[in-house]
Design a protein around this motif. Sequence first.
Motif, mmCIF file in Angstrom:
data_model
loop_
_atom_site.group_PDB
_atom_site.id
_atom_site.type_symbol
_atom_site.label_atom_id
_atom_site.label_comp_id
_atom_site.label_asym_id
_atom_site.label_seq_id
_atom_site.Cartn_x
_atom_site.Cartn_y
_atom_site.Cartn_z
ATOM 1 N N GLY A 1 -33.206 18.837 -24.435
ATOM 2 C CA GLY A 1 -34.438 18.927 -23.771
ATOM 3 C C GLY A 1 -35.654 18.914 -24.687
ATOM 4 O O GLY A 1 -36.630 18.303 -24.640
ATOM 5 N N SER B 1 -32.217 11.983 -21.913
ATOM 6 C CA SER B 1 -32.127 12.298 -20.642
ATOM 7 C C SER B 1 -30.802 12.517 -19.862
ATOM 8 O O SER B 1 -30.815 13.512 -19.151
ATOM 9 C CB SER B 1 -33.128 11.288 -19.735
ATOM 10 O OG SER B 1 -34.539 11.155 -20.236
ATOM 11 N N ARG B 2 -30.005 11.733 -20.120
ATOM 12 C CA ARG B 2 -28.617 11.897 -19.807
ATOM 13 C C ARG B 2 -28.078 13.159 -20.254
ATOM 14 O O ARG B 2 -27.375 13.981 -19.576
ATOM 15 C CB ARG B 2 -27.987 10.444 -20.288
ATOM 16 C CG ARG B 2 -26.365 10.466 -19.490
ATOM 17 C CD ARG B 2 -25.808 9.394 -20.001
ATOM 18 N NE ARG B 2 -25.294 9.675 -21.441
ATOM 19 C CZ ARG B 2 -24.526 8.723 -22.412
ATOM 20 N NH1 ARG B 2 -24.046 7.592 -21.579
ATOM 21 N NH2 ARG B 2 -24.156 9.132 -23.224
ATOM 22 N N VAL C 1 -34.894 8.119 -25.415
ATOM 23 C CA VAL C 1 -35.306 8.753 -24.357
ATOM 24 C C VAL C 1 -34.116 8.856 -23.440
ATOM 25 O O VAL C 1 -34.069 9.823 -22.598
ATOM 26 C CB VAL C 1 -36.717 8.318 -23.969
ATOM 27 C CG1 VAL C 1 -36.709 8.746 -22.646
ATOM 28 C CG2 VAL C 1 -37.703 8.876 -25.034
ATOM 29 N N LEU D 1 -35.808 15.453 -26.456
ATOM 30 C CA LEU D 1 -36.394 14.592 -25.427
ATOM 31 C C LEU D 1 -37.795 14.863 -25.405
ATOM 32 O O LEU D 1 -38.913 14.181 -25.400
ATOM 33 C CB LEU D 1 -35.874 14.922 -23.977
ATOM 34 C CG LEU D 1 -36.569 14.062 -22.900
ATOM 35 C CD1 LEU D 1 -36.378 12.611 -23.184
ATOM 36 C CD2 LEU D 1 -35.925 14.465 -21.663
ATOM 37 N N VAL E 1 -29.544 15.849 -21.199
ATOM 38 C CA VAL E 1 -30.331 17.033 -20.348
ATOM 39 C C VAL E 1 -29.661 17.044 -18.998
ATOM 40 O O VAL E 1 -29.413 18.017 -18.517
ATOM 41 C CB VAL E 1 -31.729 16.740 -20.391
ATOM 42 C CG1 VAL E 1 -32.437 17.792 -19.345
ATOM 43 C CG2 VAL E 1 -32.463 16.844 -21.867
#
Length: 177
Positions: A44, A83-84, A79, A47, A86
């Motif tokens: 997180g 994101s994956r 990114v 990101l 997270v």
Amino acid sequence: MSWALLGFGCVAAVLTVPAARPVRIWLLVFPAFLVSLVVAELPGWGLAVTAGGVVALVTLGGAHGWVGGLGLGAAGAAVVILSRQVVWAHRCTAVVDENLHALDGGHQPPPRRSVADRLSPFRLGDRRVVRVDEVRYAPGAGRRHLLDVYRGRDAPADAPVLLQIHGGAWVGGGKRT
């Protein structure tokens, strides 16, 4: 600024890819681990930093030309991977909470994570937790064979147990680090 975006995107990709796809080549395992440590453990934050850096560099005009486009592509890949990561981390949290709740017999609801917990993952000390230091789990060995037990202040005697063994390949680190 295009070259700055390219550099930023490449660094973000290099830090992120080993976290998503572990390196299998023996000589590269440790360097890849060091490079991706923060990103793998705190996706997180990775990101947020990557997205913030991209927005700042694009705002300053870094997305122009093929160099900026290449940098934007590399940062975009980072990114997507972050994101994956997270999403997977949130899924794992939910699964662990559900199973601990089931082990508890459904007596206590899963813990609620505050905004402070999410924003400061290394914050130490929680008034709801009691630490019992230096519990011996085997005879002899002097300072070895000692562990610390962390338990909820109001936890029943038959509460579920999670055993966490710190990293260090049995040669480095310690329970305090």
